[in-house]
Write an enzyme that holds these catalytic residues in place. Structure first.
Site, short mmCIF file in Angstrom:
data_model
loop_
_atom_site.label_atom_id
_atom_site.label_comp_id
_atom_site.label_asym_id
_atom_site.label_seq_id
_atom_site.Cartn_x
_atom_site.Cartn_y
_atom_site.Cartn_z
N GLN B 143 -22.17 13.66 -25.63
CA GLN B 143 -23.09 13.63 -26.77
C GLN B 143 -23.87 14.94 -26.86
O GLN B 143 -23.73 15.70 -27.80
CB GLN B 143 -24.04 12.45 -26.66
CG GLN B 143 -25.07 12.38 -27.79
CD GLN B 143 -25.98 11.16 -27.66
OE1 GLN B 143 -25.51 10.03 -27.64
NE2 GLN B 143 -27.28 11.39 -27.57
N SER B 150 -32.50 15.98 -27.79
CA SER B 150 -33.29 14.88 -28.35
C SER B 150 -32.89 14.58 -29.79
O SER B 150 -32.81 13.43 -30.20
CB SER B 150 -34.78 15.25 -28.33
OG SER B 150 -35.24 15.30 -26.99
N GLY B 183 -21.88 14.65 -17.50
CA GLY B 183 -21.47 14.53 -16.10
C GLY B 183 -20.00 14.15 -16.04
O GLY B 183 -19.53 13.34 -16.84
N ARG B 316 -47.36 10.18 12.55
CA ARG B 316 -48.05 11.46 12.64
C ARG B 316 -49.51 11.26 13.00
O ARG B 316 -50.21 10.47 12.34
CB ARG B 316 -47.95 12.17 11.30
CG ARG B 316 -48.66 13.52 11.24
CD ARG B 316 -47.89 14.57 11.97
NE ARG B 316 -48.37 15.91 11.70
CZ ARG B 316 -47.81 17.00 12.20
NH1 ARG B 316 -46.75 16.91 12.98
NH2 ARG B 316 -48.29 18.19 11.92
N GLN B 336 -55.61 10.04 2.91
CA GLN B 336 -54.16 9.78 2.87
C GLN B 336 -53.92 8.46 2.11
O GLN B 336 -53.05 8.39 1.25
CB GLN B 336 -53.63 9.67 4.31
CG GLN B 336 -52.11 9.67 4.43
CD GLN B 336 -51.52 11.07 4.53
OE1 GLN B 336 -52.23 12.06 4.40
NE2 GLN B 336 -50.22 11.16 4.73
N GLY B 407 -45.63 19.84 6.14
CA GLY B 407 -44.47 20.71 6.05
C GLY B 407 -43.16 19.94 6.15
O GLY B 407 -42.19 20.27 5.47
N GLU B 430 -31.56 11.00 -21.19
CA GLU B 430 -31.64 9.70 -21.90
C GLU B 430 -32.99 9.52 -22.60
O GLU B 430 -33.57 8.43 -22.57
CB GLU B 430 -31.39 8.55 -20.94
CG GLU B 430 -29.96 8.42 -20.50
CD GLU B 430 -29.00 8.37 -21.67
OE1 GLU B 430 -29.20 7.53 -22.56
OE2 GLU B 430 -28.07 9.20 -21.71
N ASP B 432 -36.24 12.41 -23.65
CA ASP B 432 -37.34 13.16 -23.03
C ASP B 432 -38.60 12.29 -23.01
O ASP B 432 -38.96 11.66 -24.01
CB ASP B 432 -37.60 14.43 -23.84
CG ASP B 432 -38.79 15.21 -23.31
OD1 ASP B 432 -38.58 16.07 -22.46
OD2 ASP B 432 -39.93 14.92 -23.74
#
Lengths: 524, 524
Positions: B143, B150, B183, B316, B336, B407, B430, B432
């Site tokens: 398509q 869009s 794809g 951690r 956190q 990191g 599919e 925006d």
């Protein structure tokens, strides 16, 4: 089908450029900092663009191994050109910047050399920098460990002094003490400044820097007791995959005592720990320097992303055709403008604040050398805050620029995916942005309390001394035009910032315990 | 150094798991939807985990070419296992899901087959789906063009009917009309549903779908007049680089008339354009289906990212040690928690709203088949809004989870970089997200105006019918405990949403022109 119909040759941007309402040449000079800076930058950009060894278009097509080899080739070629053309330090730095491929040379010049400059004695500087400047040794900066990043004081690597041989024994006592992340460590570096807990006479004196040779200068193999490896693939197709971030474990590796960086403190032949008369605040000069370069990098990355997205918006047409006429340039949609134009403004703002930070670094350095530490906390908070704000805003903006280019923004050929992958980690390295903002908040709270007790704040916080007026003033803005008055805008920002800080300080004084809210970060 | 000291074997999560205050098994069932769903999912997950062909750990180490070959191998093996084990459609879908590597099969099953189901006549379905179900042909969905995403109505590819041979001539008249992104198009697909402007008797009837064979079933070479290629590298190390997104240009390629998908309209032997009695609204059923799968994908991706970040936070430790004791788990810091826990809540919310969307799709399909279109605009707005909100929130959350892992979140071995790179583009494909939210806004404005004129809103907007009460009610919440009352929360959300919508409608009615604010998007 004639070639012209395929639109390959048309200059779709000329029309846009013709409508610029400002002095483009004057802006170039303001952006670069001077006419001279424009000239040098253009010359270095051409040097990179015209040299096939520096080509970038195949970069995201290479496998990790090929990409790494390509980085080595470019670094060697850049060094060759630097020597051949007798480039100045300014020119050589710009050359690296335009080559624009993370590699071991970044760590060598931005971390290894400055660490020795800042923490080494004159004798140590003479010995090691002489070799470093000629690339006879390649250095990295081995601070972060698998288990410790932000909490530098928690590093576990040990440097135990052995007076019987006049050596330090460098050792990784746990898995988590493995050095982890240093760029250039995995494959390239011959040397490193390694941070470790200094232990002498049975006492732990905390984190200090040591120069270590890691690999043989003959066959580049790791020296006995040193295990090194690459830590694997990272975010992005190319991006930091050109860098050999590494892991290193040390098994009782012995180095001579004089490889401890001894400008601030030393261990004597007998094993006594002795402070020098050089104040430890000098270390913070390096931190201000490194963060200043990160802000400059962020402003550069943001301006490139915005440039791509603005040009795309000018060329891309979608919707809005009337009666079969041309569609509307997406740049003309308010929904596009409201997302894109703030980034354009930020790109300029970050550029100019980056230039100011360069001045701040010079100013701090001069003051430190004359042992004036009065502006240091404010300068430190400033660089921490600006590093955090500019890198977060830049990463978010590059991601949004990808979206503003529709699907095309996800193609490597747009340039945006790599720009994003290279710049997102800046939110974490050299001080996690959230941790840094908490440090800034702590500094602001302290400043509020000092202002309350009559102390005059300095630098960018000087405005807080005007607390009487700012806590109760009303904005002088009455009409839309009043917003064009810089003094009015400045006062609004000052009043808002101060009121938020005071309000926050009052809330904190009511809170049960600060320990629960955030970790106890190290403070200057 | 004893192995135990390196901490390799310890179960750092057992302590956390032991403190769960809810019925873990019951939650599993609620999450999966049923006890049966848990069992099938576990079985398929084990099938993938235990089969060396499906291994994932080397994925980000492969070059683009190796990665693509690996994808082909996995797809072929999955198909082999599906046939050998007589897997049901549910099982086969889950198998693909756990293989978790974007590839041509996704387009085949999620776009090509549903497009023929939705737009093909019974005869066409019988002919093409029979082959598609056996993988005798591999299909994609062509398509999007280089110049149009869009704005589907702006597609430029033409399908001109030639009554002299009873064929359509498929053609790309401009560079921008090249098909771009599908794809599986670049290397794999043998067939595609191609969208093009239908022209017959000199008149342009707008965009219609056509089944085209692209490549020879003997030697897989592109058929005469068809130029195909891969569009190059994409965001991320692995991610969508396993997919051969393609470009295709058509040079007067002829296909039989009966390869136009003719369920909704047809061209007769003489070239007359005739609508069938099947309502075009049926097309929207497919759109609801595809977006429903995207919401399900987003909830799955978010839950995986949050799972990684929560586990990291439990393991951690950083800062906060007192007198040499252990450091604090970062999961215990409020800084956190305040960033991470909303994502954890969203993961559950998106999962359950995804299950509800499945129900909505079934409901819409049944209503469409009995020609009841009354709920379609609301269902369409609902899927558009939820696709947009869930994919944007998920992409942002995965990025934040990277940062929450310090990191380590930027290492491919954390799993987060690939999760992010695979899911960020969902904000664009599919529909925006910004365009979709504008469609939702337009629907809400229309609903407000209908409510004002006495019409009863349906589905998720039914609450707006209670406008009298909601515009003036005050929240019943007086104490903290009152917030545990779902009815109170629901009323607050309803009142806030309605008041914002009404306020917005009033502002728009005062604006000079809507055209300036946003493009004129296609409407149902």
């Amino acid at each position: 089908m004639a070639a012209a119909d395929w639109g390959g040759k048309a200059d779709h941007l000329a029309g846009e450029r013709a409508t610029a309402q400002f002095d483009v040449d004057g802006m170039k000079v303001a952006w670069a900092g001077s006419r001279h800076a424009v000239e040098v930058a253009d010359r270095m950009a051409c040097l990179v663009a015209s040299d096939p060894v520096f080509r970038k278009d195949t970069r995201t097509m290479l496998s990790r191994k090929e990409l790494f080899k390509d980085t080595l080739k470019k670094a060697a070629h850049a060094w060759k050109r630097t020597v051949e053309l007798h480039l100045t330090e300014e020119e050589a730095n710009l050359l690296r910047l335009y080559i624009d491929q993370p590699g071991y040379v970044d760590l060598h010049w931005v971390m290894f050399v400055p660490a020795i400059k800042g923490q080494g004695t004159e004798e140590q500087q003479k010995k090691w920098l002489t070799m470093a400047y000629k690339f006879q040794i390649i250095g990295t900066y081995a601070q972060t460990e698998l288990g410790h990043g932000s909490n530098v004081q928690g590093l576990e690597t040990t440097a135990t002094f052995d007076p019987s041989t006049d050596e330090f024994i460098m050792h990784s006592p746990t898995l988590t003490s493995s050095k982890w992340w240093p760029g250039g460590l995995g494959k390239t570096s011959t040397h490193a400044v390694v941070y470790a807990r200094l232990i002498t006479e049975g006492k732990d004196y905390g984190i200090h820097g040591f120069i270590m040779q890691l690999r043989s200068l003959d066959d580049h193999s790791p020296l006995p007791g040193i295990t090194i490896g690459d830590i694997g693939g990272k975010f992005g197709s190319g991006a930091y995959n050109s860098m050999d971030n590494g892991v290193m474990r040390l098994d009782h590796v012995r180095i001579p005592r004089d490889q401890m960086l001894m400008r601030l403190a030393q261990v004597t032949r007998e094993g006594k720990y002795v402070h020098s008369d050089v104040p430890k605040q000098l270390l913070y000069g390096t931190m201000v320097y490194v963060r200043q370069t990160i802000v400059a990098d962020a402003s550069r990355a943001l301006s490139r992303a915005v440039c791509i997205a603005v040009r795309y918006g000018a060329i891309r047409k979608q919707f809005g055709s009337k009666a079969g006429g041309p569609e509307t340039q997406v740049l003309n949609y308010k929904t596009q403008q409201s997302r894109l134009f703030p980034f354009l403004a930020s790109a300029y703002a970050f550029r100019f604040v980056g230039q100011w930070l360069k001045w701040l670094y010079t100013d701090v350095t001069q003051k430190l050398e004359s042992k004036d530490f009065s502006t240091l906390p404010e300068a430190h908070a400033c660089t921490a805050g600006l590093k955090s704000v500019t890198t977060s805003a830049t990463a978010d903006a590059i991601e949004e620029c990808q979206k503003l280019c529709g699907g095309h923004g996800y193609l490597n050929s747009s340039g945006l995916p790599e720009l994003f992958a290279v710049n997102l980690p800046a939110c974490t390295y050299e001080g996690d942005n959230v941790v840094l903002l908490l440090q800034v908040a702590r500094f602001l709270m302290k400043t509020v309390s000092q202002v309350a007790s009559g102390k005059q704040p300095v630098g960018t916080t000087a405005y807080m001394g005007n607390i009487q007026h700012l806590m109760q003033c009303k904005s002088v803005v009455n009409t839309v035009e009043d917003w064009l008055n810089p003094a009015a805008i400045k006062e609004v920002f000052e009043a808002r910032a101060l009121r938020m800080a005071v309000n926050c300080a009052q809330n904190i004084s009511k809170a049960p315990s600060q320990e629960e809210v955030s970790p106890s970060f190290p403070q200057i």
